[in-house]
Design an enzyme around this catalytic site. Structure first.
Site, short mmCIF file in Angstrom:
data_model
loop_
_atom_site.label_atom_id
_atom_site.label_comp_id
_atom_site.label_asym_id
_atom_site.label_seq_id
_atom_site.Cartn_x
_atom_site.Cartn_y
_atom_site.Cartn_z
N GLN A 1 0.85 -1.20 0.00
CA GLN A 1 0.00 0.00 0.00
C GLN A 1 0.88 1.25 0.00
O GLN A 1 0.62 2.21 -0.73
CB GLN A 1 -0.90 0.03 1.23
N CYS B 1 37.81 -17.03 -21.70
CA CYS B 1 38.54 -15.77 -21.66
C CYS B 1 39.77 -15.88 -20.76
O CYS B 1 40.74 -16.52 -21.15
CB CYS B 1 37.60 -14.63 -21.27
N HIS C 1 33.27 -15.22 -25.07
CA HIS C 1 32.33 -15.58 -24.00
C HIS C 1 31.09 -16.28 -24.56
O HIS C 1 30.08 -15.63 -24.83
CB HIS C 1 31.90 -14.32 -23.24
N GLU D 1 28.99 -18.01 -23.08
CA GLU D 1 27.87 -18.05 -22.13
C GLU D 1 26.79 -17.02 -22.45
O GLU D 1 25.63 -17.19 -22.09
CB GLU D 1 28.38 -17.86 -20.69
N1 GLN Z 1 41.84 -9.95 -18.07
C1 GLN Z 1 41.87 -10.61 -19.33
C2 GLN Z 1 41.95 -9.63 -20.49
O1 GLN Z 1 41.66 -8.49 -20.32
C3 GLN Z 1 40.67 -11.53 -19.50
C4 GLN Z 1 39.39 -10.80 -19.64
C5 GLN Z 1 38.19 -11.69 -19.40
O2 GLN Z 1 38.33 -12.79 -18.90
N2 GLN Z 1 37.02 -11.19 -19.70
O3 GLN Z 1 42.29 -10.02 -21.58
#
Ligand code: GLN
Length: 536
Positions: A193, A382, A508, A510
């Site tokens: 509310q 990465c 990446h 993901e």
């Molecule tokens: N630190 C690393 C770079 O800048 C990996 C970056 C990351 O894992 N996103 O290349």
């Protein structure tokens, strides 16, 4: 012209507004509407790219290289929408634009003010996305909680937009909390509310209330909320806790949310069941045939949001293999102290995600060594790829002092070093190698088996790269360069010859995985992990 849903939050933060917004997108898309999302974040950073994951959680990267809020990741996972730079509006971005215009003299001598100049800039940003992409329904999520000083200009901007657009063109869905008080044995409606009262002070009366509850709410509570908040009884929707976020669209559909939205926005569309989602996600998610334990070794382990897309993509890999993935989170700093062996005793796969800075690096290198020597499936993403090459340099190629120049500027063997284009960079914000780049995949590799394609495109966020000087030597010792960026001659994917599944990628993956369409590398990593544990 696009219609709009403005999603706001009341009472407390972390109510799952992002998941709710993504679920709305899913339900509307199922009914044939083209949707998109805009996330408004009321902080002064221009984007979250410079923030620590401990502050902000994961930075989600889009195809066009924007560093954005993780809620946009939910949206891409739940829907087919293409998200980009303009889908994340921050206070920082708005002020930056307005001040740039002021310096240019665009305001023709006027006093530049929060109202109308900041609010106009917010409105312009919101309209731009929906217009450019020919959208039917634009969902705009306002970060923060009503009552925060920071979010006031955003709320004023959407109040104006709702007034300008009028009935049937724009609605406000307010996500609120009904706390359950154990001693009283009931949910309390008072905070809701109050928060609706705050909204009305600003000039917005919510059209729909999404009430987050622990248990089911009663008829009396619904009546009370409706009466005290000026919201139709049927528009007081229960959003009870569910076990898994992918159940949320189904739970909200059961409550009739999509019908209600269409009615309020005066859109007529046939009802469609989201069968695909139900079958693949819920059936397999809820009744998996097996379980598999995966170790994620990182620096931001304490905060689940820091590796959000990684955990989600692992779950998707599990869905594709009819398995529940149990993640064991391991702080890489701990591996520097303890014997690595104890931590990995019963895991079926090891994943090292992206990261920055040297804390815990030696622990990560030990984890890679353990995976390589014990034939445990390894997936390095990465920084996870970079440490895999450093470990290989030190322990297989026997190169002394092998490192990344990120951690040791004067390394004798700089296996990972700064990208040429990065050497001149002075400002840290939005200056990494960001977004989608093409990659050629070598035939007869684990990666090619996964992708079944010679050419792929994946998203990046890094400054450092594999030093090509070491390529020939490493190849002789059993490293496979399974993916390269042909135009820039950059290593994108590495694998190991005599290992059941050892893949490291500079990008990446993901960010592109979905619950009903697992990313091929995550799918095959989980498959390899299952195989490893069955054979063990
Ligand atoms: N630190 C690393 C770079 O800048 C990996 C970056 C990351 O894992 N996103 O290349």
């Amino acid at each position: 012209m696009s219609k709009f849903i403005f999603v706001t939050g009341g009472v407390v933060s972390s109510l799952g507004k992002g998941i709710a917004a993504a679920s709305m997108g899913k339900l509307l898309e199922a009914r044939g509407l083209k949707t998109t999302i805009i996330k408004c974040d009321p902080y002064l950073n221009v984007d979250p790219g410079t923030m620590s994951p401990f502050q902000h959680g994961e930075v989600y990267v889009t195809n066009d290289g924007a560093e954005t809020d993780l809620d946009l990741g939910h949206y891409e996972r739940f829907t087919n929408a293409q998200i980009g730079h303009d889908n994340n509006i921050t206070t920082g971005k708005i002020y930056y634009n307005v001040i740039t215009k002021e310096r240019r003299g665009d305001y023709l001598g006027k006093t530049v003010q929060i109202i109308p100049h900041i609010t106009d800039e917010i409105k312009r940003g919101i309209k731009k996305v929906s217009k450019e992409k020919d959208i039917d329904v634009t969902i705009v999520e306002i970060g923060g909680t009503v009552g925060d000083i920071e979010s006031l200009p955003f709320l004023e901007a959407i109040r104006q937009l709702m007034w300008e657009l009028g009935e049937n063109y724009a609605i406000n869905i307010h996500v609120t909390l009904l706390p359950y008080i154990k001693a009283a044995g009931e949910h309390k409606t008072k905070p809701t509310q109050h928060s609706v009262g705050r909204m009305r002070e600003i000039g917005i009366t919510p059209h729909i209330l999404l009430c987050r509850t622990e248990k089911h709410m009663t008829k009396e509570q619904r009546d009370k909320i409706s009466l005290f908040c000026n919201v139709d009884r049927e528009a007081v929707i229960e959003a009870a806790d569910v076990k898994h976020i992918y159940e949320v669209p189904l739970a909200l559909k059961k409550e009739g949310l999509d019908d209600l939205i269409l009615k309020k926005l005066n859109i007529k569309r046939e009802d469609k069941d989201i069968k695909g989602w139900k079958n693949v996600v819920i059936k397999r998610l809820k009744n998996p045939e097996r379980e598999v334990k995966i170790a994620v070794v990182g620096k931001y382990i304490a905060l689940p949001d820091a590796y959000k897309s990684i955990y989600e993509a692992l779950c998707h890999g599990g869905i594709a293999n009819n398995a529940k993935v149990n993640v064991v989170r391991i702080d890489s700093s701990d591996l520097e102290k303890a014997k690595a062996d104890n931590k990995f005793k019963d895991v079926c796969g090891i994943l090292i995600p992206g990261g920055f800075g040297d804390r815990g690096i030696e622990g990560k290198i030990r984890a890679v060594q353990y995976a390589r020597e014990n034939n445990i499936p390894y997936f390095g993403i990465c920084l996870g790829m970079q440490v895999a090459t450093i470990e290989f340099a030190r322990n297989v190629a026997k190169l002394k002092g092998a490192n990344s120049t990120e951690f040791d500027k004067d390394s004798k063997n700089p296996i990972i070093s700064l990208l040429e284009e990065q050497k001149e960079v002075k400002n840290l914000g939005a200056s990494m190698r960001l977004g989608a780049y093409p990659c050629k995949v070598l035939k007869s590799t684990k990666s090619h088996t996964a992708y079944k394609k010679d050419n792929i495109s994946e998203r990046h966020r890094h400054r450092f790269e594999f030093n090509n000087k070491y390529k020939t030597g490493f190849r002789k010792k059993g490293m496979i360069f399974a993916g390269v960026n042909a135009t820039q001659n950059l290593v994108e994917v590495i694998e190991l010859k005599n290992h059941p599944w050892f893949v490291g990628c500079q990008f990446h993956p993901e960010f592109k995985s979905k619950p009903d369409k697992a990313h091929p590398l995550f799918r095959d990593f989980i498959a390899a992990a299952i195989k490893y544990c069955v054979q063990k």
